[in-house]
Design an enzyme around this catalytic site. Structure first.
Site, PDB file in Angstrom:
ATOM      1  N   CYS A 106       4.904  -2.549   2.750  1.00 43.05           N
ATOM      2  CA  CYS A 106       5.186  -3.701   1.782  1.00 43.05           C
ATOM      3  C   CYS A 106       4.010  -4.904   2.221  1.00 43.05           C
ATOM      4  O   CYS A 106       3.710  -4.764   3.235  1.00 43.05           O
ATOM      5  CB  CYS A 106       6.843  -4.387   1.822  1.00 43.05           C
ATOM      6  SG  CYS A 106       8.016  -3.538   1.694  1.00 43.05           S
ATOM      7  N   CYS A 119      12.320  -7.244   1.596  1.00 40.87           N
ATOM      8  CA  CYS A 119      13.259  -5.940   1.843  1.00 40.87           C
ATOM      9  C   CYS A 119      13.745  -6.177   3.398  1.00 40.87           C
ATOM     10  O   CYS A 119      13.020  -7.026   4.095  1.00 40.87           O
ATOM     11  CB  CYS A 119      12.606  -4.772   1.714  1.00 40.87           C
ATOM     12  SG  CYS A 119      11.478  -4.286   2.973  1.00 40.87           S
ATOM     13  N   GLU A 130       4.383  -8.139   2.844  1.00 40.04           N
ATOM     14  CA  GLU A 130       4.654  -8.714   3.808  1.00 40.04           C
ATOM     15  C   GLU A 130       4.291  -8.343   5.059  1.00 40.04           C
ATOM     16  O   GLU A 130       3.716  -9.094   6.032  1.00 40.04           O
ATOM     17  CB  GLU A 130       6.273  -9.288   3.869  1.00 40.04           C
ATOM     18  CG  GLU A 130       6.839 -10.007   2.662  1.00 40.04           C
ATOM     19  CD  GLU A 130       7.253  -9.121   1.565  1.00 40.04           C
ATOM     20  OE1 GLU A 130       6.370  -7.984   1.231  1.00 40.04           O
ATOM     21  OE2 GLU A 130       8.103  -9.161   1.018  1.00 40.04           O
ATOM     22  N   ILE A 134       0.949  -1.092  -0.078  1.00 41.20           N
ATOM     23  CA  ILE A 134       0.057   0.022  -0.031  1.00 41.20           C
ATOM     24  C   ILE A 134       0.890   1.129   0.129  1.00 41.20           C
ATOM     25  O   ILE A 134       1.735   1.487   0.929  1.00 41.20           O
ATOM     26  CB  ILE A 134      -0.992   0.052   1.356  1.00 41.20           C
ATOM     27  CG1 ILE A 134      -1.612  -1.365   1.274  1.00 41.20           C
ATOM     28  CG2 ILE A 134      -1.924   1.116   1.132  1.00 41.20           C
ATOM     29  CD1 ILE A 134      -2.471  -1.538   2.568  1.00 41.20           C
ATOM     30  N   GLU A 135       0.932   1.905  -1.153  1.00 39.63           N
ATOM     31  CA  GLU A 135       1.745   3.242  -1.304  1.00 39.63           C
ATOM     32  C   GLU A 135       1.058   4.420  -0.875  1.00 39.63           C
ATOM     33  O   GLU A 135      -0.018   4.326  -0.747  1.00 39.63           O
ATOM     34  CB  GLU A 135       2.190   3.283  -2.786  1.00 39.63           C
ATOM     35  CG  GLU A 135       3.081   1.856  -3.004  1.00 39.63           C
ATOM     36  CD  GLU A 135       3.802   1.953  -4.261  1.00 39.63           C
ATOM     37  OE1 GLU A 135       3.607   2.767  -5.436  1.00 39.63           O
ATOM     38  OE2 GLU A 135       4.617   0.932  -4.708  1.00 39.63           O
ATOM     39  N   CYS A 144      10.991  -5.738   6.118  1.00 39.44           N
ATOM     40  CA  CYS A 144      10.223  -6.997   6.354  1.00 39.44           C
ATOM     41  C   CYS A 144      10.988  -8.142   6.989  1.00 39.44           C
ATOM     42  O   CYS A 144      10.451  -8.798   7.737  1.00 39.44           O
ATOM     43  CB  CYS A 144       9.369  -7.226   5.009  1.00 39.44           C
ATOM     44  SG  CYS A 144       8.425  -6.128   4.460  1.00 39.44           S
TER      45      CYS A 144
HETATM   46  N1  THU Z   1       7.593  -4.355  -2.039  1.00 36.78           N
HETATM   47  C1  THU Z   1       6.603  -5.333  -1.396  1.00 36.78           C
HETATM   48  O1  THU Z   1       5.472  -5.162  -1.131  1.00 36.78           O
HETATM   49  N2  THU Z   1       7.454  -6.370  -1.092  1.00 36.78           N
HETATM   50  C2  THU Z   1       8.676  -6.667  -1.335  1.00 36.78           C
HETATM   51  O2  THU Z   1       9.231  -7.915  -1.171  1.00 36.78           O
HETATM   52  C3  THU Z   1       9.485  -5.892  -2.182  1.00 36.78           C
HETATM   53  C4  THU Z   1       8.832  -4.563  -2.474  1.00 36.78           C
HETATM   54  C5  THU Z   1       6.879  -3.279  -2.416  1.00 36.78           C
HETATM   55  C6  THU Z   1       7.118  -1.773  -1.935  1.00 36.78           C
HETATM   56  C7  THU Z   1       6.692  -0.830  -2.895  1.00 36.78           C
HETATM   57  O3  THU Z   1       5.305  -0.556  -2.643  1.00 36.78           O
HETATM   58  C8  THU Z   1       7.026  -1.555  -4.099  1.00 36.78           C
HETATM   59  O4  THU Z   1       7.101  -2.821  -3.873  1.00 36.78           O
HETATM   60  C9  THU Z   1       8.268  -1.156  -4.924  1.00 36.78           C
HETATM   61  O5  THU Z   1       9.192  -1.043  -3.956  1.00 36.78           O
END
Ligand code: THU
Length: 125
Positions: A52, A83, A54, A42-43, A86
């Site tokens: 992220c 990342c 996870e 969710i950005e 996480c």
């Molecule tokens: N992101 C995740 O949700 N999980 C991951 O394992 C890697 C990155 C998301 C964060 C951001 O919303 C987008 O991917 C790009 O980095």
């Protein structure tokens, strides 16, 4: 609970991702207490507030009282290796040998938490 069901749930969850800035949609499925908790990334236009998939899935499990995380699947169209943030959250709630499955729908890679984060920070209690 078999792996393919967990992967399927992670894939479905990616469909709910709110990722208008990166366009990188991620889904996670967290197996805890015998139940699946899903999450998506969710950005936010204030980028640093983004979260992220996870962590959304893990926090849903923990906020429902399930702290014992057994296995996690993460899906995106490109291999979504978790990342560092996480992994550190996983280190709080997962055993060192908790399985983390990363998939792009074709390749499926399985890791243990200790392989992805060999030195884990833990406060001595
Ligand atoms: N992101 C995740 O949700 N999980 C991951 O394992 C890697 C990155 C998301 C964060 C951001 O919303 C987008 O991917 C790009 O980095």
């Amino acid at each position: 609970m078999d792996t393919s069901e967990l992967i399927e749930e992670a894939k479905k969850a990616a469909g709910n991702a709110y990722a208008p800035y990166s366009n990188f949609k991620v889904g996670a499925a967290v197996l805890a207490c015998g139940k699946i908790f899903t999450g998506c990334n969710i950005e936010n236009s204030s980028y640093g507030l983004s979260i992220c998939a996870e962590r959304v899935g893990i926090f849903k499990a923990v906020s429902d009282g399930c702290r014992n995380i057994e296995r996690i699947a993460v899906y995106a169209k490109k291999m979504p290796y978790p990342c560092g943030a996480c992994l550190q959250v996983m280190a709080e709630f997962c055993e060192d040998d908790c399985e983390i499955i990363v998939t792009d729908g074709e390749k499926v890679e399985r890791y243990k938490l200790f392989e992805l984060l060999p030195k884990r920070f833990k406060l001595e209690k």
